[in-house]
Motif scaffolding. Sequence first.
Motif, PDB file in Angstrom:
ATOM      1  N   MET A 132      -3.155   3.427 -10.287  1.00 44.67           N
ATOM      2  CA  MET A 132      -3.018   3.463  -8.816  1.00 44.67           C
ATOM      3  C   MET A 132      -4.448   3.794  -7.851  1.00 44.67           C
ATOM      4  O   MET A 132      -4.402   3.021  -6.757  1.00 44.67           O
ATOM      5  CB  MET A 132      -1.907   4.466  -8.320  1.00 44.67           C
ATOM      6  N   LEU A 133      -5.256   4.494  -8.378  1.00 46.41           N
ATOM      7  CA  LEU A 133      -6.314   4.797  -7.752  1.00 46.41           C
ATOM      8  C   LEU A 133      -7.135   3.295  -7.642  1.00 46.41           C
ATOM      9  O   LEU A 133      -7.757   3.220  -6.400  1.00 46.41           O
ATOM     10  CB  LEU A 133      -7.288   5.950  -8.294  1.00 46.41           C
TER      11      LEU A 133
ATOM     12  N   THR B 111      -2.022   7.486 -12.639  1.00 48.23           N
ATOM     13  CA  THR B 111      -2.853   7.956 -11.508  1.00 48.23           C
ATOM     14  C   THR B 111      -4.269   7.022 -11.393  1.00 48.23           C
ATOM     15  O   THR B 111      -4.677   6.652 -10.364  1.00 48.23           O
ATOM     16  CB  THR B 111      -3.024   9.225 -11.752  1.00 48.23           C
TER      17      THR B 111
ATOM     18  N   GLY C  45       0.628  -1.206   0.043  1.00 46.47           N
ATOM     19  CA  GLY C  45       0.124   0.006   0.157  1.00 46.47           C
ATOM     20  C   GLY C  45       0.977   1.381  -0.059  1.00 46.47           C
ATOM     21  O   GLY C  45       0.593   2.277  -0.617  1.00 46.47           O
ATOM     22  N   LEU C  46       2.043   1.095   0.902  1.00 45.84           N
ATOM     23  CA  LEU C  46       2.855   2.446   0.868  1.00 45.84           C
ATOM     24  C   LEU C  46       3.465   2.603  -0.605  1.00 45.84           C
ATOM     25  O   LEU C  46       3.485   3.871  -1.192  1.00 45.84           O
ATOM     26  CB  LEU C  46       4.000   1.973   1.781  1.00 45.84           C
TER      27      LEU C  46
ATOM     28  N   THR D 292       0.835   3.971  -2.536  1.00 46.16           N
ATOM     29  CA  THR D 292       0.292   5.457  -2.608  1.00 46.16           C
ATOM     30  C   THR D 292       1.443   6.375  -2.859  1.00 46.16           C
ATOM     31  O   THR D 292       0.948   7.395  -3.418  1.00 46.16           O
ATOM     32  CB  THR D 292       0.447   5.537  -0.909  1.00 46.16           C
TER      33      THR D 292
ATOM     34  N   PHE E  43       0.892   6.779  -6.715  1.00 50.03           N
ATOM     35  CA  PHE E  43      -0.345   7.599  -6.875  1.00 50.03           C
ATOM     36  C   PHE E  43       0.081   9.064  -6.562  1.00 50.03           C
ATOM     37  O   PHE E  43      -0.309   9.907  -7.620  1.00 50.03           O
ATOM     38  CB  PHE E  43      -1.585   7.086  -5.942  1.00 50.03           C
ATOM     39  N   ILE E  44       0.910   9.316  -5.567  1.00 46.16           N
ATOM     40  CA  ILE E  44       0.957  10.915  -5.367  1.00 46.16           C
ATOM     41  C   ILE E  44       1.799  11.432  -6.465  1.00 46.16           C
ATOM     42  O   ILE E  44       1.711  12.411  -7.101  1.00 46.16           O
ATOM     43  CB  ILE E  44       1.698  10.758  -4.186  1.00 46.16           C
TER      44      ILE E  44
ATOM     45  N   LEU F 197      -8.189  -1.319  -0.544  1.00 51.87           N
ATOM     46  CA  LEU F 197      -8.650  -0.747   0.972  1.00 51.87           C
ATOM     47  C   LEU F 197     -10.052  -1.366   1.031  1.00 51.87           C
ATOM     48  O   LEU F 197     -10.458  -1.521   2.345  1.00 51.87           O
ATOM     49  CB  LEU F 197      -9.135   0.774   0.725  1.00 51.87           C
TER      50      LEU F 197
ATOM     51  N   LEU G 142      -5.552   0.944  -5.271  1.00 55.66           N
ATOM     52  CA  LEU G 142      -5.826   1.353  -3.836  1.00 55.66           C
ATOM     53  C   LEU G 142      -7.095   1.074  -3.312  1.00 55.66           C
ATOM     54  O   LEU G 142      -7.458   0.798  -2.243  1.00 55.66           O
ATOM     55  CB  LEU G 142      -5.334   2.844  -3.500  1.00 55.66           C
ATOM     56  N   SER G 143      -8.058   1.501  -4.378  1.00 59.25           N
ATOM     57  CA  SER G 143      -9.640   1.062  -4.030  1.00 59.25           C
ATOM     58  C   SER G 143      -9.736  -0.242  -3.809  1.00 59.25           C
ATOM     59  O   SER G 143     -10.449  -0.592  -2.747  1.00 59.25           O
ATOM     60  CB  SER G 143     -10.345   1.761  -5.288  1.00 59.25           C
TER      61      SER G 143
END
Length: 863
Positions: A788-789, A785, A758-759, A762, A765-766, A796, A792-793
């Motif tokens: 990665m969105l 982007t 996840g790190l 993230t 994504f940033i 999560l 992560l979705s």
Amino acid sequence: MLLLLWCLKLVYLAQSAVPECQLKRDSVSGFSRDGDILLGGIFRVHFAALQTQITFREEPAAATCQNFGLQNYQLVQAMVFAIKEINNNPNLLPNITLGFQIYDSCTLFKRSLQGTLWMLSAQELPSPNYQCGRRLAPAAIIGDSGSTRSIVLALILGLYRHPQISYGSTSPLLGDRNQFPSFFRTIPSDDFQSRGLAQLVIHFGWTWVGILASDDEYGQVGSQIVQQELIKAGACVAFNENILISRVDKNAFHIVQVIKNSTAKAIVLFSSVTYLPPLLDEMLRQKITGKIWIGSEGWSTTFPVSFEKYSEILASTIGFAIHSGEMAGFQQYFTSIHPSTSPGDSFVRKFWESVFNCQWMDWGNLLTRDNTTKKCTGAEKLENIHINSIMEFRLTYNIYKAVYATALALEDLRQCMQYGEHFPQEACANISSFHPWQLLHYIKKVRLQRETIETFFDEHGNPPVLYDIVNWQRDPDAITKHVKVGSYDSSAPSGKTLVINSSSVQWAAGKTQIPVSVCSPGCPSGFRKVIIPGKPICCFQCVQCLPGEISNPTDSNECFGCPWDLWPNDKQNRCIPKVTEFLAYQEPFGAVLATTTISLSMIPIVIFGLFIYYRNTPVVKASNSNLSYILLLSLSLCFLCSLVFIGFPTAEKCLLRQAAFGITFALCVSCILARTIMVVIAFNATKPNGDFRRWVGPQLSYMIISVCTLIQILLCVFWLAVTPPFSEYNIDIQPGIILIQCNEGSSIAFWCMLGYLGLLATISFIVAFLARKLPNSFNEAQYITFSMLAFLSVWLSFIPAYLSTKGKYMVAMEIFAILSSSSSLVACIYFPKCYVILFRAEMNTKGHLMGRGTRQSSKMKGL
């Protein structure tokens, strides 16, 4: 003259001394026969005695005996027959004739005691502690039949160590050698009978039992032992009532009301036959039927109770009876009895009147004779009647054994024998004049074993314990008979003391099925008993076992859990193997996931081939072809690592699957991170004299990939080294199912591995989000982007879903997250490029990628 006066004085003194050593008594009711040695006999020839009320103003009248007993007279004749047989035996007491003195106690304690004193004092008017007559006192006393009367006699006879052998006294108290040192018996003690009756009740499964007992020594001691044994065996006593023998009606109404209001079907009746008629008459009046009667030997085979008017009440009675033996020639002897051939027998005329229902024409009864009364002529023949109806060889056989035991002891005394060896001559007793205590010594050691006769006495004066178990059955002629259906032998091996042929037992209405007597119906298997507060333990409710427990036998007190690999069936009466569960290839769900995994894993391979084929095109070159190749291969591995989660979770799979998942995804996300960073560097390096120009090159991307992947590898290696995952059988997830799963070993390590992914995602994504303002013609940062969105979705949303599922669906949830996140990366990053390569070749130019051409640029905005 002086001599004459002296003689007259002696005569006067002798005459005056006689009244001083006498007791007043009723007239003697019995008969005797002379012999060299006498044996005494106490019998209750009559069942009852009529006594006048005592007013204390005049001398009480003598008791009058009533109700002549045919079977009791048979007991008297058994003693006479045994003595006659011994006298005719040249090998037993040769040249010695046995005589007898027989007395009718009439069931009265007073008369039993009077008869004993009459025999001991050897005169008509008894004198305690004196032998005032010239007639010999009996060498031994045979009797009495009742335990309470025998206790009274034994207390007196024991003072002089005078042998007493009872044929019907069963009280355990009489086995106390300190109180009754000279008492013996040929009938077993009630101590054994009571235990046997309790075993009989338990044998038929009767757990709700009533107890009736006479309030004398016989009934009270016996019933108490029965109750103790029943409670010890787990049965319950519904009621315990006493028959008050001091009352004329024997409190019959109260007892019948208790029986009527009780749900107990089985009733143990511990009493002698004398006290039963009032109770049975009351039951007949109130129409009490359907009860199971378990009888003691005091009444279970006694003829007077077997009257046909009680047959409906006492149908199917079962109980203990004295063991019956054979007395060869006794039946012929008994049928040959006649008043003319029985001189001195004061009972034979009454016997004749009872058998033939006639009356002798004596002066004493001429005035009271009814004209309808049949006259006894003496010409009647016993052979012409059904004599077997009054023949009972149980107590008769005990008397026969008692007489023979005494005779054998006398023979041993005559021969001066001890344990088969002769005494020293100076210690021998004279058979012509011996003391009672000398004969007592030989009776203690006597052992009788001739043909069908076998008896001996233990240290308490008891014989071997052997009972017959009889069942009351009606034959086709409607005659009630006592049928032997089993036996009770205390000398038999453990577990075989009670033997019953259940198929030969006949219950009420001729049924062969054992009737039921329980307080509560039995609990079936799968249930357990719960005691009702305030009720006996036999009154209970049936409660189903808890999930995961069984009760196999019926009427179980407890439920038991199955072994860890078994589970109760639907009825909860046996354990069956649990269903093993894991995400298998053979089940549809596993097969769909495996097929989907393999199919999706081929997409990155196909794209990889497409990129190689179009490797010289601007789109492929602009995508950093080497990073794309590594990313595509890692994405394919991400898809394929799902296969490790499907199938039987072996130890090897458990070690590899989370590590493979973590490392491949770390490689994949590291490639995306490196690619994102390289995009940012590539566009910033176009500025003259910029600092980013020296970072342009493949070395940076490889370094990023290596470092980020190596961290995950080190984390996984540490995890596998310290707390490695292992295969386990989980029985707590779902009842009845064994979940075969992989235990991650350390949940902290698992979440650290997942958190590291996840790190990386993230950070990617940033970085990609910050690079979203790059020229629109090259929107690589936008694709990253979005990817990665989506990545992560997925993960999560995976966390709460993973924690809320159990069993194989937890594994399926992780597979779904792997496939979804990998698919989102492939779709967001590579599908637009494949679209341009395959369908929009005009856009696959360097100029378009560099932003030259408005039309082409505007068409790329949507990609």
